[in-house]
Design a protein around this motif. Structure first.
Motif, mmCIF file in Angstrom:
data_model
loop_
_atom_site.group_PDB
_atom_site.id
_atom_site.type_symbol
_atom_site.label_atom_id
_atom_site.label_comp_id
_atom_site.label_asym_id
_atom_site.label_seq_id
_atom_site.Cartn_x
_atom_site.Cartn_y
_atom_site.Cartn_z
ATOM 1 N N LEU A 1 0.837 -1.190 0.000
ATOM 2 C CA LEU A 1 0.000 0.000 0.000
ATOM 3 C C LEU A 1 0.876 1.244 0.000
ATOM 4 C CD1 LEU A 1 -2.702 -0.865 2.717
ATOM 5 C CD2 LEU A 1 -2.846 -1.210 0.237
ATOM 6 N N THR A 2 0.310 2.372 -0.398
ATOM 7 C CA THR A 2 1.018 3.639 -0.260
ATOM 8 C C THR A 2 1.123 4.004 1.216
ATOM 9 O OG1 THR A 2 -0.979 4.991 -0.372
ATOM 10 C CG2 THR A 2 0.094 4.423 -2.474
ATOM 11 N N ALA A 3 2.077 4.861 1.531
ATOM 12 C CA ALA A 3 2.231 5.297 2.921
ATOM 13 C C ALA A 3 0.954 5.951 3.432
ATOM 14 C CB ALA A 3 3.411 6.263 3.026
ATOM 15 N N LYS A 4 0.321 6.750 2.585
ATOM 16 C CA LYS A 4 -0.926 7.405 2.991
ATOM 17 C C LYS A 4 -2.010 6.380 3.289
ATOM 18 C CE LYS A 4 -4.329 10.846 1.485
ATOM 19 N NZ LYS A 4 -4.731 11.799 0.411
ATOM 20 N N ALA A 5 -2.118 5.357 2.441
ATOM 21 C CA ALA A 5 -3.133 4.323 2.649
ATOM 22 C C ALA A 5 -2.858 3.526 3.913
ATOM 23 C CB ALA A 5 -3.199 3.400 1.435
ATOM 24 N N ILE A 6 -1.588 3.274 4.203
ATOM 25 C CA ILE A 6 -1.230 2.561 5.431
ATOM 26 C C ILE A 6 -1.654 3.388 6.645
ATOM 27 C CG2 ILE A 6 0.681 1.680 6.832
ATOM 28 C CD1 ILE A 6 2.155 1.209 4.100
ATOM 29 N N GLY A 7 -1.369 4.690 6.596
ATOM 30 C CA GLY A 7 -1.754 5.563 7.697
ATOM 31 C C GLY A 7 -3.254 5.588 7.909
ATOM 32 N N GLU A 8 -4.017 5.666 6.827
ATOM 33 C CA GLU A 8 -5.472 5.674 6.939
ATOM 34 C C GLU A 8 -5.984 4.353 7.495
ATOM 35 O OE1 GLU A 8 -7.595 8.223 6.537
ATOM 36 O OE2 GLU A 8 -5.739 9.384 6.381
ATOM 37 N N ALA A 9 -5.381 3.251 7.028
ATOM 38 C CA ALA A 9 -5.788 1.938 7.539
ATOM 39 C C ALA A 9 -5.471 1.817 9.022
ATOM 40 C CB ALA A 9 -5.094 0.833 6.740
ATOM 41 N N GLY A 10 -4.322 2.370 9.426
ATOM 42 C CA GLY A 10 -3.967 2.339 10.840
ATOM 43 C C GLY A 10 -4.947 3.111 11.692
ATOM 44 N N LYS A 11 -5.393 4.260 11.188
ATOM 45 C CA LYS A 11 -6.375 5.046 11.931
ATOM 46 C C LYS A 11 -7.701 4.306 12.070
ATOM 47 C CE LYS A 11 -4.482 9.586 10.735
ATOM 48 N NZ LYS A 11 -4.695 10.850 9.971
ATOM 49 N N ASN A 12 -7.947 3.371 11.142
ATOM 50 C CA ASN A 12 -9.165 2.545 11.189
ATOM 51 C C ASN A 12 -8.926 1.203 11.872
ATOM 52 O OD1 ASN A 12 -10.885 4.398 9.862
ATOM 53 N ND2 ASN A 12 -9.999 3.830 7.888
ATOM 54 N N ASN A 13 -7.803 1.119 12.609
ATOM 55 C CA ASN A 13 -7.472 -0.046 13.431
ATOM 56 C C ASN A 13 -7.203 -1.317 12.626
ATOM 57 O OD1 ASN A 13 -7.644 1.270 15.988
ATOM 58 N ND2 ASN A 13 -9.876 1.225 15.791
ATOM 59 N N ASP A 14 -6.725 -1.175 11.383
ATOM 60 C CA ASP A 14 -6.288 -2.337 10.622
ATOM 61 C C ASP A 14 -5.034 -2.911 11.282
ATOM 62 O OD1 ASP A 14 -6.295 -3.869 7.841
ATOM 63 O OD2 ASP A 14 -4.228 -3.234 8.245
ATOM 64 N N ALA A 15 -5.057 -4.199 11.617
ATOM 65 C CA ALA A 15 -3.987 -4.807 12.414
ATOM 66 C C ALA A 15 -2.640 -4.747 11.702
ATOM 67 C CB ALA A 15 -4.353 -6.248 12.753
ATOM 68 N N LEU A 16 -2.595 -5.069 10.412
ATOM 69 C CA LEU A 16 -1.328 -5.089 9.685
ATOM 70 C C LEU A 16 -0.761 -3.672 9.550
ATOM 71 C CD1 LEU A 16 0.797 -6.742 8.202
ATOM 72 C CD2 LEU A 16 -0.587 -6.540 6.112
ATOM 73 N N ALA A 17 -1.611 -2.697 9.273
ATOM 74 C CA ALA A 17 -1.154 -1.312 9.166
ATOM 75 C C ALA A 17 -0.615 -0.819 10.514
ATOM 76 C CB ALA A 17 -2.292 -0.412 8.685
ATOM 77 N N LEU A 18 -1.301 -1.153 11.604
ATOM 78 C CA LEU A 18 -0.825 -0.757 12.929
ATOM 79 C C LEU A 18 0.510 -1.412 13.252
ATOM 80 C CD1 LEU A 18 -4.154 -0.849 14.969
ATOM 81 C CD2 LEU A 18 -2.788 1.180 14.416
ATOM 82 N N GLU A 19 0.687 -2.661 12.842
ATOM 83 C CA GLU A 19 1.955 -3.353 13.069
ATOM 84 C C GLU A 19 3.074 -2.679 12.278
ATOM 85 O OE1 GLU A 19 3.672 -7.952 13.131
ATOM 86 O OE2 GLU A 19 1.906 -7.459 11.917
ATOM 87 N N ALA A 20 2.780 -2.268 11.041
ATOM 88 C CA ALA A 20 3.785 -1.593 10.223
ATOM 89 C C ALA A 20 4.168 -0.244 10.815
ATOM 90 C CB ALA A 20 3.262 -1.417 8.797
ATOM 91 N N LEU A 21 3.176 0.504 11.283
ATOM 92 C CA LEU A 21 3.458 1.800 11.897
ATOM 93 C C LEU A 21 4.272 1.633 13.177
ATOM 94 C CD1 LEU A 21 -0.006 3.455 11.305
ATOM 95 C CD2 LEU A 21 2.168 4.385 10.491
ATOM 96 N N GLU A 22 3.902 0.646 13.980
ATOM 97 C CA GLU A 22 4.653 0.399 15.213
ATOM 98 C C GLU A 22 6.107 0.060 14.904
ATOM 99 O OE1 GLU A 22 5.825 -0.312 19.176
ATOM 100 O OE2 GLU A 22 4.202 0.873 18.295
#
Length: 323
Positions: free
Chosen positions: A216-237
């Protein structure tokens, strides 16, 4: 009143502004997408067409550049523009002083003029010692780093390309990410995991580890993380942890009791996730030196245009030198 034209020229955007000399808040800011212009001079011409000053009212030009500036031909790390200082001087004309700074030199010069309202403290650490060195680091299009050494007059900002150091690997997950990226890049620099592209790399590697083929794009990962997507949150962490590891290594290199200031376009977007992340633990996880590193304060700069503020500060040095 004499003015400076200042610009923060990155890999993605070119930010132009004017500022009265010996003032530090940029005015008439315009942000241009670099890809829309063939050259810096085309972008500068556009800005001069829309700003309220004529070129005769400008006495200094300070450009912050995303790449090394101690070379004859200026080349950007993530932007195809090229030019020489002589070409810039010729473009603006006689009588206008020109200075070219690395973009993180400009960030470093901003520390003198930032107020306490311009940054947020993250985690533990003693108060700032304003007489001691400080680090500035910022994940964005790339990863910029500078070290600021306080002086009675203009601070010294030490140049370098710290975003291209080797990235540490301290866990099985980080070993997997390194192996994944090494197949693609052979050598994995800090910028490969600490930038917009780096966040995308981390997400793709973690997806692969979970049996998924997804980028995903960085922006899409950030948006997914804000929506509590587990994989996106793991990537951000993991992104925040990598930043902690690199910051800790910087602090071991120079005891920065002046603090570590995190800039760039990524961390401020996710400040609440960052507060709760493993950043500080990863930063201070340095064995026998953990207590040494853990005492260093860290801050996220929330000012919208610190690079331009640093250019404005440097323009005041130029004005005072020539007066």
């Amino acid at each position: 009143m004499s003015h400076a034209l200042i610009a923060d020229l990155g890999g993605t955007n070119a930010r132009f502004a004017i500022v009265p000399l010996n003032e530090y808040q940029p005015q008439e800011i315009e942000v241009f997408a670099c890809k829309e212009f063939d050259s810096f001079f085309a972008a500068a011409t556009k800005y001069l067409e829309v700003c309220s000053l004529s070129i005769q009212e400008i006495s200094a030009v300070v450009l912050a550049i995303a790449g090394p500036v101690n070379q004859q031909v200026i080349k950007f790390s993530n932007n195809p523009w090229t030019f020489t200082k002589e070409e810039v001087e010729s473009f603006f004309g006689d009588g206008i002083r020109v200075a070219l700074l690395n973009d993180f030199d400009a960030m470093g010069h901003s520390l003198e003029v930032l107020s306490t309202d311009d940054y947020i403290k993250i985690g533990a650490g003693n108060d700032i010692d304003e007489t001691a060195p400080a680090w500035v680091i910022g994940p964005g299009t790339g990863l910029g780093v500078s070290c600021v050494v306080p002086q009675e007059k203009a601070n010294i900002v030490l140049p370098g390309e710290g975003g291209h150091v080797d990235v540490p690997s301290c866990t099985a997950q980080e070993d997997y990410i390194m192996s994944f990226l090494r197949e693609r890049h052979q050598r994995v620099s800090a910028e490969r995991v600490l930038s917009g592209m780096g966040l995308e790399n981390i997400y793709e590697a973690l997806a692969k580890r979970n049996g998924l083929d997804s980028r995903l794009t960085a922006k899409a990962i950030g948006e997914a993380g804000k929506n509590n997507d587990a994989l996106a949150l793991e990537a951000l962490e993991q992104f925040f942890v990598y930043l902690g590891r690199v910051v800790g290594d910087l602090v071991l290199s120079v005891e920065s009791r002046g603090g570590v200031f995190i800039v760039g376009g990524i961390i401020p977007r996710y400040i609440e996730l960052f507060r709760l992340s493993g950043f500080r633990h990863a930063m201070s996880e340095k064995g026998r030196m953990s207590d040494f590193v853990g005492k260093i304060p860290t801050f996220v700069v929330t000012a919208e245009y610190p690079g331009l503020m640093g250019c404005a500060n440097y323009a005041s040095y130029l004005a005072n030198e020539s007066s």
